[in-house]
Structure formats: structure tokens, C-alpha cells
Design an enzyme around this catalytic site. Structure first.
Site, PDB file in Angstrom:
ATOM      1  N   TYR A 248      10.635  -4.632  -7.586  1.00  0.00           N
ATOM      2  CA  TYR A 248       9.387  -4.328  -8.294  1.00  0.00           C
ATOM      3  C   TYR A 248       8.578  -3.172  -7.720  1.00  0.00           C
ATOM      4  CZ  TYR A 248       4.422  -5.012  -9.517  1.00  0.00           C
ATOM      5  OH  TYR A 248       3.103  -4.830  -9.891  1.00  0.00           O
TER       6      TYR A 248
ATOM      7  N   GLY B 214      -0.837   0.522  -4.877  1.00  0.00           N
ATOM      8  CA  GLY B 214      -2.151  -0.021  -4.554  1.00  0.00           C
ATOM      9  C   GLY B 214      -3.188   0.586  -5.462  1.00  0.00           C
TER      10      GLY B 214
ATOM     11  N   ASP C 145      12.420  -9.362 -17.612  1.00  0.00           N
ATOM     12  CA  ASP C 145      11.441  -8.849 -16.645  1.00  0.00           C
ATOM     13  C   ASP C 145      12.116  -8.747 -15.288  1.00  0.00           C
ATOM     14  OD1 ASP C 145       9.083  -7.778 -15.786  1.00  0.00           O
ATOM     15  OD2 ASP C 145       7.827  -9.455 -16.418  1.00  0.00           O
TER      16      ASP C 145
ATOM     17  N   CYS D 183       0.859  -1.179   0.000  1.00  0.00           N
ATOM     18  CA  CYS D 183       0.000   0.000   0.000  1.00  0.00           C
ATOM     19  C   CYS D 183       0.893   1.226   0.000  1.00  0.00           C
ATOM     20  CB  CYS D 183      -0.871   0.047   1.246  1.00  0.00           C
ATOM     21  SG  CYS D 183      -2.000  -1.349   1.377  1.00  0.00           S
TER      22      CYS D 183
ATOM     23  N   ASN E  23       0.684   0.249   5.843  1.00  0.00           N
ATOM     24  CA  ASN E  23       1.288  -0.555   4.770  1.00  0.00           C
ATOM     25  C   ASN E  23       2.010  -1.728   5.424  1.00  0.00           C
ATOM     26  OD1 ASN E  23       4.181  -0.105   2.587  1.00  0.00           O
ATOM     27  ND2 ASN E  23       2.568  -1.608   2.482  1.00  0.00           N
ATOM     28  N   GLY E  24       1.641  -2.931   5.025  1.00  0.00           N
ATOM     29  CA  GLY E  24       2.279  -4.120   5.590  1.00  0.00           C
ATOM     30  C   GLY E  24       1.245  -5.173   5.901  1.00  0.00           C
TER      31      GLY E  24
HETATM   32  O1  PRP Z   1       4.747 -13.459 -13.044  1.00  0.00           O
HETATM   33  P1  PRP Z   1       3.644 -12.495 -12.804  1.00  0.00           P
HETATM   34  O2  PRP Z   1       2.665 -13.043 -11.799  1.00  0.00           O
HETATM   35  O3  PRP Z   1       2.992 -12.015 -14.056  1.00  0.00           O
HETATM   36  O4  PRP Z   1       4.250 -11.235 -12.041  1.00  0.00           O
HETATM   37  C1  PRP Z   1       5.376 -10.543 -12.458  1.00  0.00           C
HETATM   38  C2  PRP Z   1       5.038  -9.419 -13.408  1.00  0.00           C
HETATM   39  O5  PRP Z   1       4.111  -8.499 -12.793  1.00  0.00           O
HETATM   40  C3  PRP Z   1       4.702  -7.230 -12.668  1.00  0.00           C
HETATM   41  O6  PRP Z   1       4.284  -6.352 -13.702  1.00  0.00           O
HETATM   42  P2  PRP Z   1       3.056  -5.329 -13.566  1.00  0.00           P
HETATM   43  O7  PRP Z   1       2.212  -5.403 -14.774  1.00  0.00           O
HETATM   44  O8  PRP Z   1       2.342  -5.561 -12.272  1.00  0.00           O
HETATM   45  O9  PRP Z   1       3.691  -3.875 -13.402  1.00  0.00           O
HETATM   46  P3  PRP Z   1       4.746  -3.016 -14.226  1.00  0.00           P
HETATM   47  O10 PRP Z   1       3.993  -2.318 -15.319  1.00  0.00           O
HETATM   48  O11 PRP Z   1       5.259  -2.050 -13.202  1.00  0.00           O
HETATM   49  O12 PRP Z   1       5.832  -3.871 -14.739  1.00  0.00           O
HETATM   50  C4  PRP Z   1       6.194  -7.463 -12.778  1.00  0.00           C
HETATM   51  O13 PRP Z   1       6.862  -6.320 -13.271  1.00  0.00           O
HETATM   52  C5  PRP Z   1       6.258  -8.591 -13.769  1.00  0.00           C
HETATM   53  O14 PRP Z   1       6.124  -8.113 -15.081  1.00  0.00           O
HETATM   54  N1  GLN Z   2      -0.441  -4.261   1.070  1.00  0.00           N
HETATM   55  C1  GLN Z   2      -0.640  -3.692   2.216  1.00  0.00           C
HETATM   56  O1  GLN Z   2       0.199  -2.987   2.756  1.00  0.00           O
HETATM   57  C2  GLN Z   2      -1.970  -4.021   2.852  1.00  0.00           C
HETATM   58  C3  GLN Z   2      -2.296  -3.351   4.166  1.00  0.00           C
HETATM   59  C4  GLN Z   2      -3.337  -4.145   4.931  1.00  0.00           C
HETATM   60  N2  GLN Z   2      -2.802  -5.409   5.351  1.00  0.00           N
HETATM   61  C5  GLN Z   2      -4.592  -4.332   4.094  1.00  0.00           C
HETATM   62  O2  GLN Z   2      -4.858  -5.426   3.634  1.00  0.00           O
HETATM   63  O3  GLN Z   2      -5.305  -3.380   3.867  1.00  0.00           O
HETATM   64 MG    MG Z   3       5.924  -5.910 -15.167  1.00  0.00          MG
END
Ligand code: PRP
Ligand code: GLN
Ligand code: MG
Length: 502
Positions: A257, A28, A365, A2, A101-102
Site C-alpha cells: 500500500y 503523510g 483492493d 512519513c 520515518n518510523g
Molecule cells: O480497510 P480500510 O481501513 O479502509 O483500509 C484499506 C483501504 O485504505 C487504503 O486506501 P486509501 O484511500 O488510503 O488510498 P489509495 O487512494 O491509495 O487507495 C487502501 O488502499 C484500502 O483501500
Molecule cells: N509514520 C511515521 O513515520 C511517523 C514518525 C513519527 N513516529 C511521528 O509520529 O511523527
Molecule cells: Mg485504497
């Protein structure tokens, strides 16, 4: 993951809290909320959806006050309904609002204790509501008519005693000020900064430094693990280490990421860490295949771009943008539900055929988690006419669940769980799959701040920094939060909370 922010200013904060959320949207996409405080009264607006959809002019006009906190949500507990959007609120003592967040790993036990011992009722399945009530209870126990900084520090110390897991928090107490604190491991990021104005100094707390940059605040530093930072409504700043034992261990996946590359968290430039990940991958490829036949390096937008560019430089191979990202589709990994994630990859990315035709392409990636993206992208590269499709991941195989704020609770949903690298290569349909080694990933990140001796790398090596995660917990988590059981719980709930501007 988050995103959280809090501001105390000499001017109205609604617009700035909104802007902070737009800058933290990558953390988020499910819900957003802002609470401001004016004359000892809270004003709240929160709902499911992206920041731009949740706040309309009429809501913004209602969010009056010179201090406030805000949140964008990616759920790791409970479900995606509006009742669990944050910030949360309790009326006693003083009136407290909190954004988190967490993920708490002992939320169930705490919920029982809050009810049985502390006579507090928790109305959702959110661990953040539990955290708020623990904090409120500990403040209440001090039995003070008016709250002071000393009382807040004592309550945070008590939170550290009772809560387990990951928590970076901003909270606000009516008529007093805002507070930022971080668990004793510092698993999730939290920074604070200042801005000098003609009327005094404004302060801001946020998940990532990029939110400070955009609003003209200067980064002071990270909130330390276990530390609490208080900014009173009159602008007075207090800091105190509230934990007895501190073991700095930030989540390494933030650098892979989650965080934006233009952020500096834990005193490490995320951008530089990603460049170093690219360097390390290039070294590994040259070690394994000095006479490789890669014609072109192609990143999978968005997050992998930084590492991929440096990888191409290291190999001395052309870097080409072979996939174009639809700028109106968000991050797919943090979307709720596998069907939506799968569909969104195709909506989000499209290939430029001429960059693939008859070439040996190396797709890059940042990570392969469920394999949703990589499986489809490899097929798209083949459809575009590639001769050989190689695939490199800037992080090692993700084999174990995350329990600290990333929603990957069920091991069987991870493509590398129980599989060798060769198995994953076959499963993805790649001609060659290269993963970053964990030691190289750690070095790439740690080089930015060698004083951090340890990172949470649990999703790669099953080593959970808090040391209290057992198989029983993981089994319960997996049963309760796998994709199917989450889908069953996607019901809309009404909010029992402050009046929420509708
Ligand atoms: O193996 P997966 O379950 O697909 O997860 C990994 C992928 O998901 C994320 O991209 P995302 O589209 O969330 O965001 P980005 O545009 O910041 O790369 C990450 O960068 C990888 O591309
Ligand atoms: N990803 C998060 O930081 C989530 C915060 C909190 N555990 C929720 O589910 O809202
Ligand atoms: Mg990606």
C-alpha cells in the site's frame, strides 16, 4: 508512515525540497516541514496541513541555503498538532535538525533516561524528538569542538545501541552536512542518489526513489539497514555500516500500500511486486473456483489498480474502472479519526452504474484494514445494481497492530482481528471474500530481490521482526493511541523550536 528527503547541492534547495514533498505526499498528509541551512544558520517552516497549504511564497523566500531536509507527517506517536510537525531542532551540540520515518518502540524509556541521565528535556510526545535528542547526546559525549564524519558514525552506532523499533532518518548539522541512516532491520525505506552538474555532484536522500526521479537524480542504491550515509556541505560522500548486527527485514506493507508503484525500494520495483500480487490472486481464485462466474474485475482506486489489472488478465475477465476517484481527496486510510475516514470514502469514490448492473463483479483492493473502504464500496456496488459482489484483497487479513510506523495501534479496530475469513465476509456483506495467502504475498515481493530473506509481516502474523514486542507494550499502545484517546488529545500546541516562519 512519513516521507523524508534531504539535498546537498551547488544551488539553492528550497524549491527542490518542496517538490520532493509533493511527490512524497502519499506517505503523510497531516503536516509538512522544511529546514534549510545557510551560513551556519537554520531556516525553518513547518505546520499542519498538506504541502501546498503549508508553504507560501513568503516562506519559500525565507528558506535559503544549499542544503536542507524535509518531512511530510502521518503521526504514529503523540498527536497531530503543529508542535509535533517535523523536522525537529536542538541547538546543542552544533545545531542539529532531524526528520524521521518510523516509530520507536522504547521511546518512553528513552525519554526517562534522557531526562534523568542525559539532562535533556523533551517537550512533546513525539518519538522523533526523542530520537533527535539521543543522537545529539551521543554527539555531545564525544566533546569535539568541530564535528567530523567519524564522530557522526560513532553517534549513529550509539543510536543503534539505544533505540528500538523502526527509524529511517535524515538529519542536518549546521556548517557540516546532511546524514541519512536506517535502523538495523531496514524496516522503513531510504534511498540515495546523485546528479552531475556543471558545478559538481549534488546528492539527495529520500524515502522513495520516485522523489529522486522527479528531481533528475539518479538512484545510487538503498541506504543499507544499519548504515549511515553522510554528505558534507562541500559534496563529499561518506558511508559506513554502523550496526553490530543487521537483519534486513523491510516492511511488506510498503509494497502492498504505502509506496508509490513507480518507486524502487530495497531494490524491488513496487509496480512489479503489485503485478505479481495480482498473478497470485488470480491463481488462487482459479484454484478455488475454476468455473467462477465473475463478469468483470473492478479496482478500488487508487492503490489496487496495478494488482487488479493483472488479476483480470490472469482470469481472462474484463477489467473496468467502475469507480471514479475524486482527484482532490487524499488517502483515506492515513486520515486522522474514523469519522473523517468514513466520510471521505464516499466523497472520494463514486460508481458508474452501468459497469455493475446485473453483473457478478469482483472488487479488488490492496488491503482491508479497518474495513472502512470495503464496507461502503460493497454497498455502493449493490446500490449500482450488481447481481453478486465478490471482493478480493491483494494482501492477507490484517489482524495485528503495527508498531513500526503505520498507525494501526489497536487490534480491536482491525476488522479481521479475532475473526475468521468467513466472519469478515459476513461483516463486510460480500457474497464471496478472497484474501491473498501470506506465502504468496511474500513470494510476490521477494521475487524482486531474493537476497532479502525476511520481511516484517507482523500485521498479518503477529511476528514482530525486532523480537521485543510483548503484550504489555501492545496493551499500552492500544490504550494510549486508539481512536478515542487520540481524539481527546487533539489540542493545538505552540512550537518551542527554531523561529518558525509564520
Ligand atoms: O480497510 P480500510 O481501513 O479502509 O483500509 C484499506 C483501504 O485504505 C487504503 O486506501 P486509501 O484511500 O488510503 O488510498 P489509495 O487512494 O491509495 O487507495 C487502501 O488502499 C484500502 O483501500
Ligand atoms: N509514520 C511515521 O513515520 C511517523 C514518525 C513519527 N513516529 C511521528 O509520529 O511523527
Ligand atoms: Mg485504497
Amino acid at each position: 508512515m512519513c516521507g523524508i528527503a534531504g539535498i546537498v547541492s551547488s544551488d539553492e534547495v528550497n524549491q527542490e525540497l518542496y517538490e520532493a514533498l509533493t511527490v512524497l505526499q502519499h506517505r503523510g498528509q497531516d503536516a509538512a516541514g522544511i529546514v534549510t541551512c545557510e551560513n551556519d544558520r537554520f531556516n525553518l517552516r513547518k505546520d499542519s496541513g498538506l504541502v501546498r497549504d503549508v508553504f507560501h511564497t513568503r516562506h519559500m523566500l525565507n528558506l535559503r541555503g544549499k542544503m536542507g531536509i524535509s518531512h511530510v507527517r502521518y503521526p504514529t506517536a503523540g498527536c497531530t498538532n503543529t508542535a509535533e510537525a517535523q523536522p525537529f531542532y536542538v541547538n546543542s551540540p552544533y545545531g542539529i535538525s532531524l526528520a524521521h520515518n518510523g516509530n520507536l518502540t522504547n521511546a518512553e524509556e528513552l525519554k526517562e533516561a534522557l531526562f534523568a541521565q542525559d539532562q535533556r528535556h523533551i517537550n512533546t510526545d513525539s518519538d522523533s524528538e526523542v530520537l533527535l535528542n539521543v543522537f545529539a547526546h551521543e554527539l555531545q559525549e564525544l566533546r569535539k569542538l568541530r564535528v567530523g564524519a567519524e564522530d557522526v558514525f560513532r553517534a549513529v552506532a550509539a543510536v543503534h545501541q539505544r533505540c528500538r523499533g523502526a527509524y529511517s532518518v535524515v538529519a542536518m548539522i549546521t556548517g557540516f552536512g546532511i546524514i541519512g541512516f536506517r535502523d538495523p532491520y531496514g524496516i522503513r525505506p531510504l534511498v540515495f542518489g546523485e546528479r552531475k552538474t556543471a558545478h559538481g555532484t549534488d546528492y539527495m536522500i529520500a524515502s522513495e526513489s520516485v522523489a529522486l526521479d522527479v528531481l533528475g537524480f539518479k538512484l545510487i542504491r538503498d541506504v543499507q539497514p544499519g548504515e549511515a550515509v553522510i554528505i558534507e556541505k562541500n559534496g563529499r560522500l561518506h558511508r559506513r555500516q554502523c550496526a553490530e548486527k543487521v537483519l534486513y527485514s523491510p516492511c511488506i506493507f510498503e509494497f502492498v500500500y504505502f509506496a508509490r508503484p513507480d518507486s524502487i525500494i530495497d531494490n524491488i520495483s513496487v509496480y512489479k511486486a503489485r503485478l505479481r500480487m495480482g498473478d497470485k490472486l488470480a491463481e488462487k481464485i482459479l484454484r478455488l473456483r475454476p468455473d467462477h462466474d465473475i463478469d468483470v474485475v473492478i479496482p478500488i482506486p487508487d492503490t489496487s489498480r496495478t494488482a487488479a489489472l493483472q488479476l483480470a488478465n490472469g482470469l481472462g475477465v474484463k477489467y473496468r474502472e467502475g469507480f471514479i476517484k475524486n482527484r482532490y481527496i487524499g488517502r483515506t486510510f492515513i486520515m486522522p479519526g474514523q469519522q473523517l475516514r468514513k466520510k471521505s470514502v464516499r466523497q472520494k469514490l463514486n460508481a458508474i452504474d452501468l459497469e455493475f448492473k446485473d453483473k457478478n463483479v469482483l472488487l479488488v483492493d490492496d488491503s482491508i484494514v479497518r474495513g472502512t473502504t470495503s464496507t461502503q464500496i460493497i454497498q455502493m456496488a449493490r446500490d449500482a445494481g450488481a447481481r453478486n459482489v465478490y471482493f478480493a484483497s491483494a494482501s492477507p487479513p490484517v489482524r495485528y497492530p503495527n508498531v513500526y510506523g503505520i498507525d494501526m495501534p489497536a487490534a480491536h479496530e482491525l476488522i479481521a482481528h479475532g475473526r475468521s475469513e468467513q466472519d469478515v465476509q459476513e461483516e463486510l456483506g460480500a457474497d464471496w471474500l478472497i484474501y491473498q495467502d501470506l506465502i504468496d504475498l511474500i513470494e510476490a515481493v521477494q521475487k524482486g530481490n531474493p537476497s532479502i530473506g525476511r520481511f516484517d509481516t507482523s500485521c498479518f502474523n503477529n511476528d514482530y521482526v525486532t523480537g521485543d514486542i510483548n503484550q504489555d507494550y501492545l496493551d499500552r499502545l492500544s490504550k494510549h493511541r486508539n481512536d478515542q484517546s487520540k481524539a481527546r488529545r487533539m489540542v493545538e500546541g505552540s512550537i518551542i523550536d527554531l523561529h518558525n516562519a509564520g
